[in-house]
Scaffold this motif. Structure first.
Motif, short mmCIF file in Angstrom:
data_model
loop_
_atom_site.label_atom_id
_atom_site.label_comp_id
_atom_site.label_asym_id
_atom_site.label_seq_id
_atom_site.Cartn_x
_atom_site.Cartn_y
_atom_site.Cartn_z
N PRO A 68 12.51 2.67 -49.83
CA PRO A 68 12.33 1.58 -48.86
C PRO A 68 11.27 0.59 -49.31
N LEU A 69 11.53 -0.69 -49.12
CA LEU A 69 10.55 -1.71 -49.48
C LEU A 69 9.39 -1.63 -48.49
N PRO A 70 8.15 -1.40 -48.98
CA PRO A 70 7.02 -1.29 -48.05
C PRO A 70 6.81 -2.60 -47.30
N PHE A 71 6.27 -2.50 -46.11
CA PHE A 71 5.96 -3.67 -45.31
C PHE A 71 4.51 -3.55 -44.84
N PRO A 72 3.80 -4.65 -44.76
CA PRO A 72 2.39 -4.58 -44.36
C PRO A 72 2.26 -4.03 -42.95
N ARG A 73 1.28 -3.19 -42.79
CA ARG A 73 1.02 -2.69 -41.44
C ARG A 73 0.52 -3.82 -40.56
#
Length: 988
Positions: free
Chosen positions: A491-496
């Motif tokens: 999965p492409l990480p996303f900023p918290r």
């Protein structure tokens, strides 16, 4: 007036048509330079003193108030209750005052109080009741223009005190009276036990005075977590708010909600963090069939969970399996279920069920009913109990799920958010961490966790686990940019989500998103690519621009730790673990913890058992060997375990075995849930196991699994000789090495530490795994110290108070309250007291025995190594020389410490290593420990420790508030019926 005295009374003032407050206090304080006051209980006193009369002081006048709180702890110079514990107690008392009496208060007094304290013109110190009792004597000292006057009397500075009640006041400037009042005040003010009024109470005065109550609909338009905390008896620390805030933001923003494993070590308040998260999720989902919130917790902790939720302002109900109905926090019940049709819906927004229900088979009707509804949030405590049956030889082979794992996997797909709590997420092998991630992903239903069906994190499970286990070598292997992209993209990480833009650790992720032109949260691969080599499907320009950030992300983590791809793996992003050490470095003022050192005693030398006990240990070993290859490890080591605890436990066990195998519980406590931790039974063994389980002795009780119903003549002879040996000195306290040492510790301190203070002075909890041991030692201690009230905290309604050797049954809540009030300084407990209790008012801990499940030691220590404790706690571990505990300590101690450092604490499964050692199978014990695969948690800890230190959570401390009354009303609305009909019956 003779000798300069003036007398005032409410009656005289009324007769003259005057007012006692206006005519006496206001005139007395007009232009005063200072005002010292001995008052009553701190809540009402500080509010009452802050009346309009304080405006009559000179512009720089100083006020000091000493009052008292309902804390009965007696303070000694070296081992008093910690100031932080006092803060916690005072906050709880202040919260109760706000809840019960704040509507009577003129809020201008709170504003005045806050202003004067902040300006340094007013100080308040508070004494616990246990120091001098109630400060019933009222007095004041006023200085004006260099002259002093004093007053004594029954008056309180309140509307009731001056106007509604009959009050007497004697006032004088005579030197004798002034000196007397001054001396009394200064003596109280300078006492070591006098605690300054906590800053958060001072700040809360302004918050209460200025707050504006808002409706639930208004709150949901722009919700702030801090606005929903009104009325809480305990407020979360900064690091706890950090987690709750992250959960809350994810829950609002993402279709998959918030999905995390909270794996903080014991004692950092997982229940507080999970409970507040449940509360906010429940408030966000007030309508519709998905509004239900469910917590799955061990049976022994359900009452504790319900109690702590109540302290957070969360009414709840738990399913009472015996009664077959829901029991609410106020003691009421829902309608009873007859087992036919749908069970009654939970009459509260938040429902609790035991882990035993979740662990039941598919034929359990109530379990199935839980899997027929949808949820806003599901929480599972002690989630490591959910296991797939794997072997160390084939850890990646697809194994059968235990029932709890199966339940969690199914319910994960039915809830918006899911939170798993466990201090030991990995027991034997890091693949178990992957299993928990798969639960959060609902076996792929939520790709944001482990990726799509084509994700390498999902398809190449072994590579994924090895990547997490040995990231440095994985980085070296992934030299090809296409491989790097494949692991990073899906999965492409996303900023918290956070205020002020992406966190520093997330900036490389933002660079990738900017290059690809993404303006949405991502948990799926770019372009929803199913191809493993999606790199080729990107444009040439995108590939060129991505090469640089991917190189940065996959560079040497030692050289470029910030933003490294290692901290953007699912293992790191979904496991939240803050170390105690990092929180202590952060400090309490910054939202962390005060440092609490552990002074561990008893490690250097074991106790020498009397000769007859040493012989008895030999007989216990002989009894174990008499079973040959038959019999379970538990049966073979039964006598060794219990004799190692105490002679009394050994006697009771041997007599029970001789009595036709009377059922002997593994820990003398009511059993917890079906654990299902054992390896998967072979198909041909299942019927045999079931048959053994159902065997009945002539007298009725079940035989222990794996043992014959009948003892051989040789086994009976061994047990008879065993009993004869330990009967010789049982019951004589002076001849029991453990009791002799315990008494010395309590009354005189550790004999091996010069100048060590008596442990009883600061309060002590004494643990044993076995009820027989705990009760026996509690009775001996009570008889030996007749002036001391001794508590025994146990399960199955066997808790009691003992005074002078005489016992009376009581409930566990009474014992907890008496400990906090200082009425019990010596508490004995079974492992029923090792979870869920906050006992930081006790300064020391003694383990009479070492549990073979090493996690229990951490859980025990976690009862007193808590926020509010003194800077150092003392812990003594007792063991007999030559016992299994001593052998394990000598041969496996270093390896166990290494495992504790690696995993954060010792996994539960290492109990088997102790069993092997007890059976003289040392090589197998060594192999078990050596076989544990390492998954470094330092990347997880660094990610969250550093992030938390930089990312201060700002919740609304003033202004708008969602009132506790409104919150209570909302959360008392129960689940809807499965057919859509709302349940309005509630508890009765």
């Amino acid at each position: 007036m003779d000798r300069g005295y003036a007398f005032h009374s409410s009656r005289l003032c009324e007769a003259r048509g005057s007012d006692l407050g206006r005519d006496f206090l206001r005139e007395t304080l007009r232009g005063a330079d200072s005002y010292d006051r001995i008052a009553g209980y701190f809540c009402s006193s500080i509010v009452d003193v802050a009346g309009a009369e304080l405006d009559e002081l000179a512009s720089k006048g100083k006020v000091r108030v000493v009052c008292n709180a309902r804390l009965d702890f007696v303070e000694s110079e070296s081992h008093g209750v910690g100031s932080s514990a006092m803060d916690e107690f005072l906050w709880a008392e202040w919260t109760a005052f706000k809840r019960d009496r704040m509507r009577e208060v003129d809020v201008s007094r709170l504003t005045r109080l806050h202003k004067m304290i902040k300006a340094g013109r007013m100080e308040v110190r508070i004494l616990p009741d246990g120091r001098l009792g109630l400060l019933h004597g009222k007095a004041g000292l006023v200085t004006k223009g260099g002259k002093a006057s004093a007053f004594l009397g029954s008056a309180n500075e309140s509307l009731g005190g001056w106007r509604r009640n009959y009050e007497l006041v004697a006032e004088s400037s005579e030197a004798g009276m002034v000196d007397f009042v001054r001396g009394e005040f200064e003596a109280l003010w300078e006492m070591a036990a006098a605690t300054p009024l906590p800053k958060r109470i001072v700040d809360d005065c302004l918050r209460v005075a200025c707050r504006e109550e808002i409706s639930p609909d208004e709150w949901k338009q722009d919700p702030d977590p801090g606005q929903a905390l009104d009325g809480m008896e305990k407020m979360p620390r900064g690091y706890q708010k950090w987690f709750v805030d992250m959960v809350f933001r994810d829950h609002k923003a993402y279709p998959w909600g918030a999905r995390y494993v909270l794996s903080d070590p014991v004692g950092l308040g997982k229940t507080m963090q999970l409970g507040l998260s449940m509360k906010l999720c429940a408030l966000m989902g007030l309508e519709g069939p998905q509004a239900s919130v469910l917590a799955v917790v061990p049976k022994t902790l359900m009452a504790q969970w319900q109690s702590e939720l109540s302290e957070m302002g969360v009414p709840s109900a738990f399913w009472h399996s015996t009664e077959r109905r829901w029991r609410c926090e106020d003691g009421g019940f829902s309608r009873r279920w007859n087992g036919r049709g749908e069970p009654p819906p939970c009459p509260r927004r938040v429902g609790l069920v035991s882990m035993g229900i979740a662990s039941a088979g598919e034929d359990n009707a109530f379990r199935n009913a839980l899997l027929r509804r949808r949820y806003e949030c599901v929480v599972v405590d002690e989630a490591h109990r959910a296991r797939k049956y794997r072997t160390m030889q084939s850890p990646y082979a697809s194994g059968r799920d235990n029932n709890l794992f199966d339940f969690m996997l199914k319910i994960s797909a039915l809830t918006r958010s899911m939170l798993l709590g466990t201090a030991t997420p990995v027991q034997l092998h890091p693949v178990e961490a992957w299993d928990l991630l798969n639960v959060l992903s609902a076996d792929g239903a939520f790709p944001a966790i482990l990726g799509s069906d084509a994700s390498r994190w999902r398809v190449r499970m072994q590579d994924a686990v090895e990547f997490a286990s040995d990231p440095d070598s994985s980085v070296r292997r992934l030299s090809d940019v296409r491989d790097r992209w494949a692991w990073f993209n899906d999965p492409l990480p996303f900023p918290r989500l956070r205020e002020g833009g992406p966190h520093l650790l997330d900036k490389p992720v933002e660079r990738v998103r900017e290059i690809l032109g993404l303006d949405e949260p991502r948990g799926r691969p770019v372009g929803d690519l199913a191809e493993a080599d999606g790199w080729q499907l990107l444009s040439e320009e995108a590939r060129a621009r991505l090469s640089s950030p991917l190189e940065d992300l996959w560079g040497n983590p030692a050289r470029k730790p910030e933003g490294s791809a290692l901290i953007h793996t699912p293992f790191v992003r979904r496991f939240v673990r803050r170390s105690r050490d990092a929180l202590e470095r952060l400090g309490k003022a910054a939202g962390g913890l005060d440092r609490i050192e552990v002074d561990l005693r008893g490690e250097s030398a074991a106790l020498q058992a009397p000769p007859e006990m040493e012989e008895a240990f030999g007989k216990a070993d002989e009894f174990a060997k008499s079973f040959g290859v038959s019999g379970s490890g538990f049966v073979k080591t039964l006598l060794k375990r219990r004799l190692g605890s105490s002679r009394r436990a050994g006697i009771m066990t041997a007599e029970a075995i001789l009595d036709s195998w009377t059922e002997v519980a593994e820990d003398d406590e009511e059993e917890d849930e079906p654990q299902e931790f054992d390896e998967q039974p072979k198909p041909r063994e299942k019927k045999a196991k079931k048959a053994r389980h159902n065997l009945k002795t002539p007298k009725g009780p079940k035989a222990p699994k794996g043992a014959s119903r009948e003892l051989t003549a040789g086994q009976r002879e061994i047990l008879t000789e065993f009993l004869a040996l330990i009967y010789l000195s049982d019951g004589q306290p002076q001849s029991d090495p453990k009791f002799s040492l315990l008494k010395r510790l309590l009354t005189a301190g550790d004999p091996d530490v010069p100048g060590d203070a008596p442990w009883l002075d600061g309060g002590c909890i004494v643990f044993s795994q076995y009820y027989a041991t705990a009760e026996h030692f509690a009775r001996m201690a009570s008889a030996d110290m007749p002036g001391e009230t001794v508590g025994l905290y146990a399960g199955s309604d066997r808790s009691m108070l003992l005074r002078g050797g005489v016992s009376e049954r009581t409930d566990r809540e009474t014992i907890k309250r008496m400990v906090w009030e200082g009425k019990i300084r010596l508490l004995f407990g079974t492992d029923a007291a090792s979870e869920g209790l906050n006992l930081q008012v006790l300064a020391s801990l003694v383990n009479l025995d070492l549990p073979w499940n090493p996690t229990r030691l951490e859980q025990r220590k976690g009862r007193i190594q808590r926020e509010g404790q003194r800077p150092t706690i003392r812990v003594y571990n007792m063991r007999y020389a030559g016992s299994v505990e001593d052998i394990v300590h000598e041969r496996l101690g270093e390896r166990l410490r290494h495992i504790a450092e690696t995993f954060g604490q010792i996994p539960d499964c290492l109990e088997q290593a102790w069993i092997f050692m007890a059976q003289d199978r040392a090589e197998e014990a060594e192999n078990l420990i050596q076989g544990i695969k390492r998954i470094p948690m330092h990347h997880v800890k660094r990610y969250y420790d550093e992030d938390m230190a930089r990312d201060e959570v700002s919740w609304d401390e003033e202004g708008k508030v969602l009132s506790a009354v409104e919150v209570g009303k909302m959360l008392r609305v129960g689940w809807v019926e499965i057919d859509g009909m709302a349940d309005v019956a509630g508890c009765s």
